[in-house]
Write a protein that holds these residues in place. Structure first.
Motif, mmCIF file in Angstrom:
data_model
loop_
_atom_site.group_PDB
_atom_site.id
_atom_site.type_symbol
_atom_site.label_atom_id
_atom_site.label_comp_id
_atom_site.label_asym_id
_atom_site.label_seq_id
_atom_site.Cartn_x
_atom_site.Cartn_y
_atom_site.Cartn_z
ATOM 1 N N GLY A 1 4.268 7.611 1.537
ATOM 2 C CA GLY A 1 4.724 6.442 1.218
ATOM 3 C C GLY A 1 6.310 5.949 1.853
ATOM 4 O O GLY A 1 6.370 5.026 2.472
ATOM 5 N N VAL A 2 7.074 7.064 1.482
ATOM 6 C CA VAL A 2 8.272 7.144 2.130
ATOM 7 C C VAL A 2 8.316 7.067 3.513
ATOM 8 O O VAL A 2 9.138 5.983 4.196
ATOM 9 N N LEU B 1 1.814 10.852 -10.957
ATOM 10 C CA LEU B 1 1.307 11.938 -10.995
ATOM 11 C C LEU B 1 2.520 13.291 -11.565
ATOM 12 O O LEU B 1 1.939 14.063 -11.939
ATOM 13 N N LEU B 2 3.520 13.074 -10.731
ATOM 14 C CA LEU B 2 4.426 14.103 -11.070
ATOM 15 C C LEU B 2 4.721 13.791 -12.730
ATOM 16 O O LEU B 2 4.923 14.998 -13.485
ATOM 17 N N PHE C 1 2.255 5.971 -7.320
ATOM 18 C CA PHE C 1 1.008 6.791 -7.772
ATOM 19 C C PHE C 1 1.643 8.364 -7.834
ATOM 20 O O PHE C 1 1.358 9.098 -8.657
ATOM 21 N N GLY C 2 2.427 8.536 -6.719
ATOM 22 C CA GLY C 2 3.000 9.860 -6.590
ATOM 23 C C GLY C 2 3.903 10.207 -7.864
ATOM 24 O O GLY C 2 3.874 11.450 -8.446
ATOM 25 N N ILE C 3 4.572 9.361 -8.147
ATOM 26 C CA ILE C 3 5.519 9.386 -9.158
ATOM 27 C C ILE C 3 4.829 9.842 -10.452
ATOM 28 O O ILE C 3 5.241 10.364 -11.396
ATOM 29 N N ALA D 1 1.608 3.983 -2.954
ATOM 30 C CA ALA D 1 1.395 5.582 -2.943
ATOM 31 C C ALA D 1 2.395 6.403 -3.367
ATOM 32 O O ALA D 1 2.403 7.259 -4.264
ATOM 33 N N ILE D 2 3.692 5.723 -3.378
ATOM 34 C CA ILE D 2 5.088 6.367 -3.726
ATOM 35 C C ILE D 2 4.873 6.275 -5.402
ATOM 36 O O ILE D 2 5.121 7.144 -6.139
ATOM 37 N N ILE E 1 0.887 -1.260 -0.124
ATOM 38 C CA ILE E 1 -0.209 -0.073 0.178
ATOM 39 C C ILE E 1 0.802 1.257 0.219
ATOM 40 O O ILE E 1 0.773 2.148 -0.609
ATOM 41 N N ALA E 2 2.099 1.090 0.769
ATOM 42 C CA ALA E 2 2.633 2.481 0.854
ATOM 43 C C ALA E 2 3.524 2.582 -0.506
ATOM 44 O O ALA E 2 3.714 3.672 -0.927
ATOM 45 N N THR E 3 4.009 1.612 -1.119
ATOM 46 C CA THR E 3 5.024 1.886 -2.057
ATOM 47 C C THR E 3 3.705 2.146 -3.292
ATOM 48 O O THR E 3 4.275 2.925 -4.090
ATOM 49 N N GLU F 1 0.128 17.432 -4.789
ATOM 50 C CA GLU F 1 -0.503 16.024 -4.315
ATOM 51 C C GLU F 1 0.520 14.998 -4.706
ATOM 52 O O GLU F 1 0.596 13.991 -3.616
ATOM 53 N N ALA F 2 1.358 15.085 -5.859
ATOM 54 C CA ALA F 2 2.073 14.142 -6.093
ATOM 55 C C ALA F 2 3.137 13.827 -4.927
ATOM 56 O O ALA F 2 3.507 12.969 -4.452
ATOM 57 N N GLY F 3 3.777 14.977 -4.621
ATOM 58 C CA GLY F 3 4.818 14.939 -3.754
ATOM 59 C C GLY F 3 4.463 14.514 -2.232
ATOM 60 O O GLY F 3 4.919 13.721 -1.581
ATOM 61 N N GLN G 1 2.003 12.169 -1.783
ATOM 62 C CA GLN G 1 1.773 10.740 -2.014
ATOM 63 C C GLN G 1 3.120 10.186 -1.628
ATOM 64 O O GLN G 1 3.232 9.080 -0.771
ATOM 65 N N ILE G 2 4.147 10.606 -2.153
ATOM 66 C CA ILE G 2 5.664 10.141 -2.341
ATOM 67 C C ILE G 2 6.042 10.239 -0.822
ATOM 68 O O ILE G 2 6.444 9.288 -0.235
ATOM 69 N N LEU H 1 -5.270 4.943 3.429
ATOM 70 C CA LEU H 1 -3.818 4.920 4.025
ATOM 71 C C LEU H 1 -3.408 5.690 5.614
ATOM 72 O O LEU H 1 -2.795 4.970 6.127
#
Lengths: 326, 328
Positions: free
Chosen positions: B311-312, A138-139, A134-136, A131-132, A127-129, B303-305, B307-308, B259
Motif C-alpha cells: 500500500g505504501v 492483521l498485525l 488490512f495489514g495493520i 491494503a495498509i 485500494i492502496a490505503t 503477510e501483514a507487513g 500488505q502495508i 491490487l
C-alpha cells in the motif's frame, strides 16, 4: 410547484428505499417461524446496523463524487483495535472507545488527504490505503481473538424496555447528531456541491477542499462506529480479508439501493441506511424460504448487479448522444 | 533557468533515454536498485536461475496485467479480476472431467468463461453507461456466487490437465519456461495491437476524450466492450496458467492479483485517467512488483507487513508521478 413537492422530489430516493425495506421486512417477518417478535426484530436490527454504519461512511464519500474502497478495511481495523482496547473498568473502556473512534477518523483523514491534497484517483488511492489498513489489522490480530467489555456490549446490542433494539437507537442518534448537522453545515453543502459540479462550486467560492476532506474524515468515523459494533456482537476481533471486501461491496450496493447517485451530489445517508437494511433483509429472505445458504452469495451478487443496472434508465432521458460521454 | 539546465542534462543523455517516459525509467531504476539491495543480502539474487524463476512467476501477473492495462488505457478499471482468474481456473479444470473432448477444450473453455464475464462488464460500461468500478465489482460478486454454488462451498477436487501444466511449467525452448514464452507472445501481440492497429489508436483516443473519439467516427462503445472482454479473457487465461502451475484450482486464488495488477500498470507509468502509457512500462511494473514480493518473502516478512509495504509503495509512487493535474 409547492414546497412539499420539491421536498418530495428531493427525498424520492430515500422514500423509495424506505418502501423497499418495509415491504421486504413484512415478507420476512410474515414467513419467519417466530413471526414479528422483539427477538426477531433485535436480531435483524443488529445485523442491519453493522452494514448501515458502513453504508453511511460510503455515502459521505460518494456524495463528493468519489468512492472509498477502504471502508471495509477501516471497519476490520477498528474491530481488531477494539478487541484490544475496549476492555476493563468503565473509565478504560470509555478511553478505548474514544481511541478506536479517533483511529477511524485518522484513517478517513489519511484517505482524504491523499485524494484531495495528493490529487490521486479515489479508486486506486483507497485500494492502496485499504491494503495498509488490512495489514495493520492483521498485525493487531494475526489470529481471531481478543475480548470486549461485555457489559457495554450486551447493553448496546440488547433492547431498551425489552422492546426497542438499542443498536437501532444508537444508529438513529449517530445520524441525528453527526449526519444531519453535517449535511446542513457549510462544509456539508460544500461536499454536495463538489460532487454535483466541482468547477461551478469552485467558481462560487464554496470551500470544496475542506468540504470533501470533512466528508472523507467523517466516513472513517462512521466505519469505526461500525467496527465497534462488530466487536460488540462478536466479542472478538478478526482480520478476515473476505469479510472486509464484502462489507465494502455491500456498502456500495446499499448506497445505490438508498437512492444515492454514484456520480455525486445527490442522495442522503438516511436513504443509505434504509438501503442497507433492505439489502440485509433481502439476503435473509433466502433463509426464511429455506434456500440452501450456498446460494446466498450469488443472490446478493445478482441484487447488486440489478441495482446498479437500474441507473441505466437515466439513458432514456438523454436527448443528445454526446451526453453519453461525460 | 532550471529548464535550460534540464535541457542541457537531456542533451547529454543517449537518445533512447531522452525519449523514454520518466515513469518507465524510474520503474527500471527501482528494479535495478531492488536487485542490488537483494544481492547485498544474498549473492544468489543475481544468479540466472533466480532471475529466470522470478520471470516465470512474473509471467502470470504479466498476462493478467496486460488485460488490466487495456482497460486502464480507456480510463476505466476492471475490479472483477479476482473471480475472473478463479473462474477461468475452476471452469478449465471442471471441463477436464468431461472425457477426452473436455480435456482438449479445457483451456479454451476456461478462457471463454472469462470472456463472458468481461462481456457483461463491457456491455454495462459501454452501452448502459454504468461506472466501470461498480459494474465490475458486481460481476465479480456474481462470478463468486456462481463458483460457490458450483463447488458446493468446497475447493474443487478437479486437478489441472496435462496441457495446462505443460503451459505453466514445461520447457519448449530449453532453459526458458513456457510461461515466459506465453507472456512474451501476449505482450508482443498487445504492443502490435496498441501501436499498429486502428483498435489501438481508438483505445488511446477514447482514453483521452471519448466524446472526441466518438465524433471522429469511432464506434467507441464497441471498442470499450471488446477491451473489457479481452481483459476478462486474459484474466481467465492467467487463472488457467496458475491452475497449471499449482496443479489445481482454488477458490481464493485470484484475490492476490487485483491490487498487484493495478499497481503494476500504474507503476509502469500508465495514467489511471486513461489515454497515456506504454506496454514497456507495464512490463517494468510487473517485474518490479514480483521482485518486491520475492524479496519480502525472502526476508520472511509476514503477510501483514507485505500488505502495508504494498500500500505504501503504491501511494508513494503515485504521489511521485501519478497525480492529476492541478486544474486551478
Amino acid at each position: 410547484m409547492k414546497d412539499w413537492r420539491y421536498w418530495l422530489a428531493e427525498q424520492r430516493g430515500t422514500l423509495l428505499a424506505l418502501g423497499i425495506f418495509v415491504f421486504m421486512f413484512i415478507i420476512y417477518t410474515a414467513n419467519h417461524p417466530a413471526g414479528f417478535t422483539a427477538n426477531v426484530v433485535q436480531t435483524a436490527a443488529n445485523k442491519g446496523v453493522l452494514l448501515a454504519f458502513v453504508a453511511i461512511a460510503q455515502t459521505l464519500v460518494v456524495i463528493t463524487a468519489g468512492i472509498d474502497l477502504s471502508v471495509g478495511m477501516i471497519f476490520l481495523l477498528t474491530n481488531c483495535l477494539a478487541s484490544w482496547l475496549v476492555v476493563g473498568a468503565p473509565m478504560e473502556t470509555a478511553l478505548g472507545v474514544v481511541a478506536v473512534l479517533a483511529v477511524g477518523l485518522a484513517c478517513g483523514a489519511l484517505n482524504g488527504a491523499i485524494v484531495i491534497y495528493g490529487r490521486l484517483q479515489p479508486i486506486v488511492a483507497t485500494i492502496a490505503t485499504g491494503a495498509i489498513y488490512f495489514g495493520i489489522a492483521l498485525l493487531l490480530r494475526p489470529f481471531p481473538g481478543g475480548s470486549v467489555n461485555e457489559d457495554l456490549a450486551d447493553a448496546l446490542t440488547g433492547r431498551i424496555f425489552s422492546v426497542v433494539p438499542t443498536s437501532i437507537v444508537v444508529l438513529a442518534l449517530a445520524v441525528l447528531l453527526i449526519w444531519v448537522p453535517f449535511s446542513r453545515s457549510v462544509l456539508g453543502r460544500a461536499a454536495y456541491a463538489a460532487g454535483s459540479s466541482e468547477v461551478a462550486a469552485y467558481m462560487s467560492g464554496v470551500p470544496i477542499r475542506r468540504g470533501k476532506f470533512a466528508a472523507y474524515t467523517l466516513a472513517g468515523l462512521f466505519a469505526a462506529i461500525g467496527g465497534l459494533f462488530l466487536t460488540f456482537f462478536t466479542y472478538t476481533g478478526e482480520a478476515a480479508y473476505a469479510s472486509g471486501n464484502a462489507y465494502t461491496l455491500f456498502s456500495i450496493a446499499s448506497v445505490v439501493l438508498g437512492g444515492v447517485s454514484l456520480f455525486g451530489g445527490r442522495g442522503s445517508a438516511i436513504g443509505a441506511v434504509f438501503g442497507a437494511l433492505a439489502f440485509r433483509t433481502i439476503g435473509d429472505l433466502l433463509f426464511v424460504f429455506d434456500f440452501d445458504p450456498l446460494w446466498q452469495p450469488l443472490f446478493q451478487g445478482i441484487i447488486l448487479l440489478v441495482a446498479v443496472s437500474l441507473g441505466a434508465f437515466a439513458l432514456f432521458r438523454v436527448r443528445n448522444r454526446l451526453e453519453w460521454f461525460l | 533557468v532550471s529548464s535550460t539546465i534540464k535541457e542541457r542534462i537531456a542533451d547529454r543523455l543517449p537518445a533512447f533515454l531522452r525519449r523514454a517516459d520518466p515513469a518507465v525509467v524510474t520503474a527500471f531504476g527501482c528494479i535495478v536498485a531492488l536487485l542490488l539491495v537483494g544481492s547485498l543480502y544474498s549473492s544468489s539474487f543475481l544468479s540466472p536461475e533466480y532471475l529466470l524463476q522470478q520471470l516465470k512467476v512474473a509471467s502470470f501477473l504479466g498476462v493478467i496485467a496486460t488485460g488490466m492495462m487495456l482497460v486502464i488505457l480507456l480510463g476505466q478499471i476492471d475490479l472483477s479480476v479476482p473471480w475472473s482468474v478463479a473462474t477461468g481456473a475452476m471452469m478449465g479444470c471442471a471441463a477436464a472431467a468431461f472425457g477426452p473432448a473436455g480435456v482438449a477444450l479445457a483451456i479454451p473453455f476456461g478462457v471463454l468463461c472469462g470472456v463472458l464475464i468481461g462481456l457483461v462488464n463491457g456491455i454495462g460500461v459501454a452501452y448502459l453507461r454504468i461506472p466501470s468500478m461498480i459494474i465490475t465489482l458486481a460481476t465479480n460478486a456474481v462470478a463468486q456466487g456462481l463458483m460457490v454454488v458450483y463447488t458446493g462451498g468446497f475447493s474443487p477436487q478437479d486437478s489441472a490437465t496435462a496441457a495446462m501444466r505443460y503451459l505453466a511449467t514445461g520447457f519448449l525452448i530449453p532453459g526458458v519456461p513456457n510461461a515466459v514464452v506465453i507472456w512474451a507472445l501476449i505482450g508482443a501481440a498487445m504492443v502490435f495491437v496498441l501501436t499498429r492497429t486502428g483498435f489501438g489508436r481508438a483505445v488511446y483516443g477514447i482514453g483521452n476524450r471519448e466524446r472526441a473519439a466518438y465524433l471522429s467516427g469511432i464506434d467507441t462503445r464497441r471498442v470499450v466492450m471488446i477491451a473489457f472482454a479481452v481483459s476478462g479473457g486474459l484474466s481467465a487465461f492467467g487463472g488457467v496458467l496458475l491452475a497449471g502451475y499449482a496443479s489445481k484450482a482454488a477458490q481464493s486464488m485470484g484475490d492476490a492479483y487485483l491490487l498487484p495488477s493495478i499497481a503494476a500498470v500504474v507503476l509502469g507509468g500508465t495514467s489511471i485517467l486513461g489515454g497515456r502509457g506504454s506496454y514497456l512500462g507495464t512490463v517494468a511494473g510487473v517485474i518490479l512488483i514480483t521482485l518486491l514480493q520475492s524479496i519480502l518473502s525472502v526476508l520472511q516478512m509476514p503477510e501483514a507487513g507485505r500488505q502495508i509495504i504494498y500500500g505504501v509503495v503504491i501511494v508513494v509512487m503515485l504521489l511521485l508521478y501519478g497525480r492529476a493535474p492541478a486544474d486551478r
